[in-house]
Design a protein around this motif. Structure first.
Motif, mmCIF file in Angstrom:
data_model
loop_
_atom_site.group_PDB
_atom_site.id
_atom_site.type_symbol
_atom_site.label_atom_id
_atom_site.label_comp_id
_atom_site.label_asym_id
_atom_site.label_seq_id
_atom_site.Cartn_x
_atom_site.Cartn_y
_atom_site.Cartn_z
ATOM 1 N N ARG A 1 0.848 -1.192 0.000
ATOM 2 C CA ARG A 1 0.000 0.000 0.000
ATOM 3 C C ARG A 1 0.885 1.244 0.000
ATOM 4 O O ARG A 1 1.862 1.322 0.755
ATOM 5 C CB ARG A 1 -0.909 0.051 1.243
ATOM 6 N N LEU A 2 0.538 2.225 -0.819
ATOM 7 C CA LEU A 2 1.218 3.516 -0.769
ATOM 8 C C LEU A 2 0.847 4.237 0.511
ATOM 9 O O LEU A 2 -0.313 4.209 0.939
ATOM 10 C CB LEU A 2 0.820 4.381 -1.967
ATOM 11 N N TYR A 3 1.825 4.884 1.109
ATOM 12 C CA TYR A 3 1.576 5.663 2.322
ATOM 13 C C TYR A 3 1.753 7.146 2.006
ATOM 14 O O TYR A 3 2.765 7.555 1.425
ATOM 15 C CB TYR A 3 2.538 5.266 3.435
ATOM 16 N N LEU A 4 0.768 7.943 2.392
ATOM 17 C CA LEU A 4 0.835 9.404 2.264
ATOM 18 C C LEU A 4 0.692 10.028 3.645
ATOM 19 O O LEU A 4 -0.132 9.596 4.448
ATOM 20 C CB LEU A 4 -0.295 9.927 1.358
ATOM 21 N N ARG A 5 1.484 11.043 3.901
ATOM 22 C CA ARG A 5 1.350 11.776 5.158
ATOM 23 C C ARG A 5 0.005 12.494 5.183
ATOM 24 O O ARG A 5 -0.577 12.813 4.145
ATOM 25 C CB ARG A 5 2.489 12.786 5.296
ATOM 26 N N SER A 6 -0.482 12.757 6.395
ATOM 27 C CA SER A 6 -1.788 13.419 6.523
ATOM 28 C C SER A 6 -1.781 14.791 5.872
ATOM 29 O O SER A 6 -2.770 15.204 5.248
ATOM 30 C CB SER A 6 -2.171 13.537 7.998
ATOM 31 N N THR A 7 -0.662 15.523 5.989
ATOM 32 C CA THR A 7 -0.579 16.837 5.351
ATOM 33 C C THR A 7 -0.622 16.712 3.832
ATOM 34 O O THR A 7 -1.189 17.565 3.147
ATOM 35 C CB THR A 7 0.712 17.556 5.769
ATOM 36 N N THR A 8 -0.027 15.660 3.304
ATOM 37 C CA THR A 8 -0.061 15.428 1.859
ATOM 38 C C THR A 8 -1.475 15.131 1.398
ATOM 39 O O THR A 8 -1.930 15.638 0.361
ATOM 40 C CB THR A 8 0.867 14.265 1.480
ATOM 41 N N VAL A 9 -2.202 14.312 2.156
ATOM 42 C CA VAL A 9 -3.579 13.983 1.795
ATOM 43 C C VAL A 9 -4.440 15.238 1.788
ATOM 44 O O VAL A 9 -5.229 15.466 0.860
ATOM 45 C CB VAL A 9 -4.145 12.926 2.775
ATOM 46 N N ARG A 10 -4.282 16.087 2.786
ATOM 47 C CA ARG A 10 -5.077 17.323 2.834
ATOM 48 C C ARG A 10 -4.737 18.229 1.656
ATOM 49 O O ARG A 10 -5.633 18.840 1.051
ATOM 50 C CB ARG A 10 -4.838 18.054 4.163
ATOM 51 N N ARG A 11 -3.459 18.323 1.316
ATOM 52 C CA ARG A 11 -3.055 19.189 0.203
ATOM 53 C C ARG A 11 -3.617 18.686 -1.122
ATOM 54 O O ARG A 11 -4.122 19.473 -1.932
ATOM 55 C CB ARG A 11 -1.535 19.255 0.139
ATOM 56 N N LEU A 12 -3.567 17.377 -1.335
ATOM 57 C CA LEU A 12 -4.070 16.826 -2.586
ATOM 58 C C LEU A 12 -5.590 16.930 -2.674
ATOM 59 O O LEU A 12 -6.142 17.170 -3.759
ATOM 60 C CB LEU A 12 -3.646 15.361 -2.722
ATOM 61 N N ASN A 13 -6.274 16.775 -1.555
ATOM 62 C CA ASN A 13 -7.739 16.796 -1.571
ATOM 63 C C ASN A 13 -8.304 18.179 -1.866
ATOM 64 O O ASN A 13 -9.466 18.298 -2.279
ATOM 65 C CB ASN A 13 -8.286 16.290 -0.236
ATOM 66 N N ARG A 14 -7.517 19.227 -1.673
ATOM 67 C CA ARG A 14 -8.012 20.583 -1.975
ATOM 68 C C ARG A 14 -8.353 20.743 -3.451
ATOM 69 O O ARG A 14 -9.205 21.555 -3.812
ATOM 70 C CB ARG A 14 -6.960 21.625 -1.573
ATOM 71 N N ARG A 15 -7.685 19.973 -4.298
ATOM 72 C CA ARG A 15 -7.902 20.103 -5.744
ATOM 73 C C ARG A 15 -8.662 18.920 -6.324
ATOM 74 O O ARG A 15 -8.724 18.759 -7.535
ATOM 75 C CB ARG A 15 -6.551 20.225 -6.454
ATOM 76 N N ARG A 16 -9.234 18.097 -5.464
ATOM 77 C CA ARG A 16 -9.959 16.919 -5.934
ATOM 78 C C ARG A 16 -11.457 17.068 -5.680
ATOM 79 O O ARG A 16 -11.870 17.673 -4.701
ATOM 80 C CB ARG A 16 -9.446 15.653 -5.224
ATOM 81 N N ARG A 17 -12.218 16.476 -6.573
ATOM 82 C CA ARG A 17 -13.658 16.440 -6.376
ATOM 83 C C ARG A 17 -13.990 15.482 -5.228
ATOM 84 O O ARG A 17 -13.206 14.625 -4.860
ATOM 85 C CB ARG A 17 -14.357 15.994 -7.661
ATOM 86 N N GLN A 18 -15.194 15.628 -4.716
ATOM 87 C CA GLN A 18 -15.589 14.907 -3.516
ATOM 88 C C GLN A 18 -15.392 13.406 -3.656
ATOM 89 O O GLN A 18 -14.835 12.742 -2.775
ATOM 90 C CB GLN A 18 -17.059 15.216 -3.192
ATOM 91 N N HIS A 19 -15.833 12.824 -4.789
ATOM 92 C CA HIS A 19 -15.769 11.369 -4.938
ATOM 93 C C HIS A 19 -14.380 10.880 -5.331
ATOM 94 O O HIS A 19 -14.166 9.672 -5.448
ATOM 95 C CB HIS A 19 -16.802 10.895 -5.977
ATOM 96 N N HIS A 20 -13.428 11.784 -5.559
ATOM 97 C CA HIS A 20 -12.061 11.395 -5.879
ATOM 98 C C HIS A 20 -11.087 11.709 -4.741
ATOM 99 O O HIS A 20 -9.870 11.548 -4.925
ATOM 100 C CB HIS A 20 -11.587 12.112 -7.151
ATOM 101 N N ARG A 21 -11.597 12.151 -3.607
ATOM 102 C CA ARG A 21 -10.704 12.524 -2.518
ATOM 103 C C ARG A 21 -10.073 11.306 -1.859
ATOM 104 O O ARG A 21 -10.672 10.241 -1.776
ATOM 105 C CB ARG A 21 -11.468 13.348 -1.477
ATOM 106 N N LEU A 22 -8.852 11.500 -1.411
ATOM 107 C CA LEU A 22 -8.095 10.434 -0.767
ATOM 108 C C LEU A 22 -8.399 10.405 0.724
ATOM 109 O O LEU A 22 -8.794 11.413 1.317
ATOM 110 C CB LEU A 22 -6.595 10.647 -0.988
ATOM 111 N N ARG A 23 -8.171 9.259 1.325
ATOM 112 C CA ARG A 23 -8.397 9.104 2.756
ATOM 113 C C ARG A 23 -7.069 8.783 3.437
ATOM 114 O O ARG A 23 -6.334 7.893 2.979
ATOM 115 C CB ARG A 23 -9.397 7.976 3.019
#
Length: 422
Positions: free
Chosen positions: A154-176
């Motif tokens: 599994r790929l691991y992303l830091r929580s700050t990275t997930v928040r940064r990426l989700n700012r530019r993603r649509r609701q159904h494409h957001r990462l957890r």
């Protein structure tokens, strides 16, 4: 120079065994990548991979296979798990042979100027002792008797990275966001239905994963844990460093282990039994050091009280083959050579690279039947490259024999000659 003129029959057979739900063109790309990643001698960028094949494929087609083709990493991961367990169960190893599941994570280092690749971020590299730019992933591996395979990752992303990426993603494409411990439990849950009932199972990991919550969940499945543990943990209410001080003057046990280079090393070991907060039942903790007087020993935990110190440390050594896998996927299979931007495309790249690693192990054990002792992965890769070299040479000779001018054949297989030196 061209390295492939026709697809390897072994690759086609292996992909067929997986029973993938991919379309025919998608399966062909999987087969193509499996051959190209093994044969490619240098960095495994998509352009360099595409240039090796005759007739070639446009690099944009390979890029689209990862970027926009409608499939995801689980379309490869889950069939691989099913195939591995089918192969292992067919060996009839018996109910008494324990299963070892090793968990570890690794960094695929990229250039520090990398900015656009979504899985790449700053991570602390324990080997270098500094922060580096790269991608991080967690791997679950299985050892059962003489056989071992990478199972899941599994790929691991830091929580700050997930928040940064989700700012530019649509609701159904957001990462957890999932911690490494969450990813570990998720992978263990995923393989739970495949393990035979009543089979002894040991989960091995380093001190970073020795969480009371994870150990408790593992024990609830009826499995055991063998793991490193940090010196600040408490056994029966007392820090392990205090135990080390209190046991001074007590006799040592001696454990002899074989190292990766074939040599043997003897460790001086003391054993304690007690309770860890949040973990059901008693556990055994070993204080291990290379000799008396060492100030900072290593600490190891085992939930199976029936094992001796020799058995605990010998079984913990199964983790070493994970490091060997990391060497192959990063150095020989180009895990860190991707230039794909989106998280989903990078996840697919990892899925293909680990599929190729499982393919190499499959070839290794298939060749074992004829040789008795299984060859190393390096020998397997060398054999695959030699097979393709013969095919390339045969195809070139057949073209010349059919009347094609030699210079035309040379240009077709070797490329245009460079400028002559004056």
């Amino acid at each position: 120079m061209k390295g492939i003129v026709r697809r390897s029959a072994a690759v086609v057979t292996f992909v067929g065994l997986l029973g993938l739900t991919l379309t025919a063109p998608q399966r062909q790309h999987v087969e193509r990548c499996a051959d190209l990643l093994v044969v490619a001698p240098r960095r495994k960028t998509l352009a360099q991979l595409a240039a090796l094949e005759l007739p070639g494929v446009d690099p944009s087609n390979l890029a689209d296979f990862f970027r926009i083709s409608p499939w995801d990493a689980d379309d490869l991961r889950l069939p691989l798990v099913e195939l591995i367990f089918r192969l292992l169960k067919a060996q009839n190893l018996g109910q008494s042979v324990p299963v070892f599941l090793t968990v570890d994570d690794s960094l695929a280092v990229k250039d520090k100027g990398t900015r656009k690749l979504q899985s790449v971020d700053w991570h602390f590299d324990h080997n270098q002792g500094r922060v580096v730019r790269g991608g991080n992933h967690v791997v679950l591996r299985i050892h059962w008797g003489p056989f071992h395979f990478p199972l899941l990752w599994r790929l691991y992303l830091r929580s700050t990275t997930v928040r940064r990426l989700n700012r530019r993603r649509r609701q159904h494409h957001r990462l957890r966001y999932r911690s490494k411990l969450d990813l570990t439990q998720q992978m263990l849950e995923q393989i739970l239905p495949f393990l035979p009932q009543g089979q002894p199972v040991y989960v091995l990991f380093d001190s970073w994963y020795t969480s009371a919550k994870l150990v408790k969940w593992i024990r609830q499945q009826g499995w055991h844990v063998i793991a490193a543990v940090k010196s600040n943990r408490k056994l029966s209410g007392q820090k392990l460093t205090h135990w080390h001080h209190d046991l001074k003057g007590c006799s040592y046990g001696h454990v002899s282990l074989e190292l990766a280079n074939g040599r043997k090393r003897t460790y001086w070991v003391r054993s304690m039994v007690g309770r860890l907060r949040g973990v059901p039942g008693s556990v055994r903790v070993l204080l291990s050091q290379r000799g008396p007087g060492v100030r900072a020993p290593k600490y190891f935990l085992c939930t199976d009280l029936s094992l001796s110190a020799q058995e605990i440390l010998s079984r913990y050594q199964h983790r070493w083959s994970q490091e060997v896998d990391y060497w192959y996927v990063k150095r020989e299979l180009g895990l860190a050579d991707f230039r794909l931007q989106s998280y989903e495309a990078i996840e697919k790249w990892y899925a293909v690279v680990y599929l190729v690693l499982v393919y190499l192990y499959w070839r290794r054990y298939e060749d074992r039947e004829g040789h008795g002792q299984p060859p190393s992965l390096s020998e397997v890769m060398t054999g695959i490259r030699q097979e393709h070299q013969r095919e390339v040479l045969r195809a070139a000779c057949e073209e010349v024999a059919a009347g094609t001018p030699v210079e035309e054949v040379l240009e077709r297989y070797l490329g245009r000659p460079g400028p002559q030196a004056a």
